[in-house]
Scaffold this motif. Structure first.
Motif, PDB file in Angstrom:
ATOM      1  N   ASP A 121       0.837  -1.205   0.000  1.00 52.68           N
ATOM      2  CA  ASP A 121       0.000   0.000   0.000  1.00 52.68           C
ATOM      3  C   ASP A 121       0.874   1.258   0.000  1.00 52.68           C
ATOM      4  N   ALA A 135       0.216   4.308   0.562  1.00 50.58           N
ATOM      5  CA  ALA A 135      -0.042   5.190   1.703  1.00 50.58           C
ATOM      6  C   ALA A 135       0.709   4.716   2.942  1.00 50.58           C
ATOM      7  N   THR A 136       0.744   3.402   3.131  1.00 49.13           N
ATOM      8  CA  THR A 136       1.459   2.846   4.276  1.00 49.13           C
ATOM      9  C   THR A 136       2.957   3.080   4.138  1.00 49.13           C
ATOM     10  N   ASP A 166       4.414   5.493   2.399  1.00 53.68           N
ATOM     11  CA  ASP A 166       4.671   6.931   2.563  1.00 53.68           C
ATOM     12  C   ASP A 166       4.626   7.322   4.038  1.00 53.68           C
ATOM     13  N   ALA A 167       3.706   6.711   4.783  1.00 56.41           N
ATOM     14  CA  ALA A 167       3.618   7.006   6.212  1.00 56.41           C
ATOM     15  C   ALA A 167       4.879   6.555   6.939  1.00 56.41           C
ATOM     16  N   ALA A 168       5.393   5.385   6.556  1.00 61.71           N
ATOM     17  CA  ALA A 168       6.624   4.891   7.169  1.00 61.71           C
ATOM     18  C   ALA A 168       7.797   5.802   6.830  1.00 61.71           C
ATOM     19  N   ARG A 169       7.834   6.273   5.603  1.00 63.95           N
ATOM     20  CA  ARG A 169       8.917   7.172   5.181  1.00 63.95           C
ATOM     21  C   ARG A 169       8.813   8.505   5.925  1.00 63.95           C
ATOM     22  N   ALA A 170       7.587   8.977   6.139  1.00 57.30           N
ATOM     23  CA  ALA A 170       7.380  10.246   6.846  1.00 57.30           C
ATOM     24  C   ALA A 170       7.788  10.151   8.311  1.00 57.30           C
ATOM     25  N   GLN A 171       7.750   8.939   8.863  1.00 64.58           N
ATOM     26  CA  GLN A 171       8.161   8.733  10.252  1.00 64.58           C
ATOM     27  C   GLN A 171       9.673   8.645  10.406  1.00 64.58           C
ATOM     28  N   VAL A 182       7.949  -3.031   6.487  1.00 66.37           N
ATOM     29  CA  VAL A 182       6.652  -2.667   5.915  1.00 66.37           C
ATOM     30  C   VAL A 182       6.347  -3.478   4.661  1.00 66.37           C
TER      31      VAL A 182
END
Length: 225
Positions: free
Chosen positions: A118, A120-121, A123-128, A139
């Motif tokens: 996914d 979105a998942t 990108d969220a991990a990268r943003a963290q 992930v």
């Protein structure tokens, strides 16, 4: 002998004499299973890292897809014969052929597993603040594990069905029954060997199917490979 090759094959399989000794069904089955596992594992050491890298970075996808497709088209018996002529009789020749046969499914399963994660998942991990390696390991691989197992499933089915060719160049396995039967025109023996290969393939497929479903993320069904 009943005159019916299939019934004679069943009679051969139920004869206790054929279930003991170095040429018995259990030993030949273990040999066949060993060839299959060894071929798939060696192929996995090559294909899985490459597939994960291709899936995560997108680099070399066209080349990987082309090579995988070309490998699928290669005739396994021709490969075994060629390698046997080059390397001599023994396990090396069929093992190399099994590796070539297993690589496409494993490669496709690995890069598809990462590609279908996914976005979105990810990108969220990268943003963290996760590194690319952490994203891949924590992930993308867990999310895509059913597809990776699906790659193992496809590769295993292909190799277990052709591992009988190991007997073609002097090795053991369930193929010994088939080639011995072919040489002596003993059709019940050939059928018995074929039934044993089918049974082993079904057991392995069931085990890998269950594993594939168990590794699916909660709430999702594993994709078929």
């Amino acid at each position: 002998m009943t005159g019916n090759p299939f019934l004679d094959a069943l009679a051969w399989l139920t004869d206790p004499v054929h279930w003991s000794g170095p040429s018995g069904v259990p030993m030949r089955t273990l040999e066949h299973l060993g060839y299959t596992v060894l071929g798939v594992l060696v192929a996995a050491l090559i294909a899985i890292p490459v597939g994960l890298l291709v899936g995560h970075t997108g680099i070399g996808k066209g080349i990987a897809v082309t090579l995988a497709g070309a490998a699928r088209a290669l005739p396994t018996l021709g490969l075994v014969t060629l390698f046997a002529l080059l390397l001599g009789l023994g396990l090396t020749a069929p093992l190399l052929a099994f590796v070539v046969l297993a690589v496409p499914s494993l490669l496709a399963g690995a890069y598809s597993a990462v590609e279908t994660a996914d976005p979105a998942t990810v990108d969220a991990a990268r943003a963290q603040g996760m590194t690319e390696w952490q994203i891949l390991a924590k992930v993308e691989i867990p999310l895509g594990m059913p597809l990776i197992i699906g790659g193992f499933r496809g590769a295993t089915m292909q190799v277990v069905a052709t591992a009988m060719l190991a007997a073609y160049v002097g090795n053991g396995g369930l193929g010994r029954y088939i080639f011995l039967g072919l040489g002596s025109q003993d059709y019940p023996l050939m059928i018995a060997g074929s039934l044993l290969v089918i049974a082993l393939a079904l057991v392995l497929d069931l085990v890998l199917l269950v594993t594939q479903r168990l590794t699916a993320p909660r709430g999702a069904l594993p994709a078929e490979n």
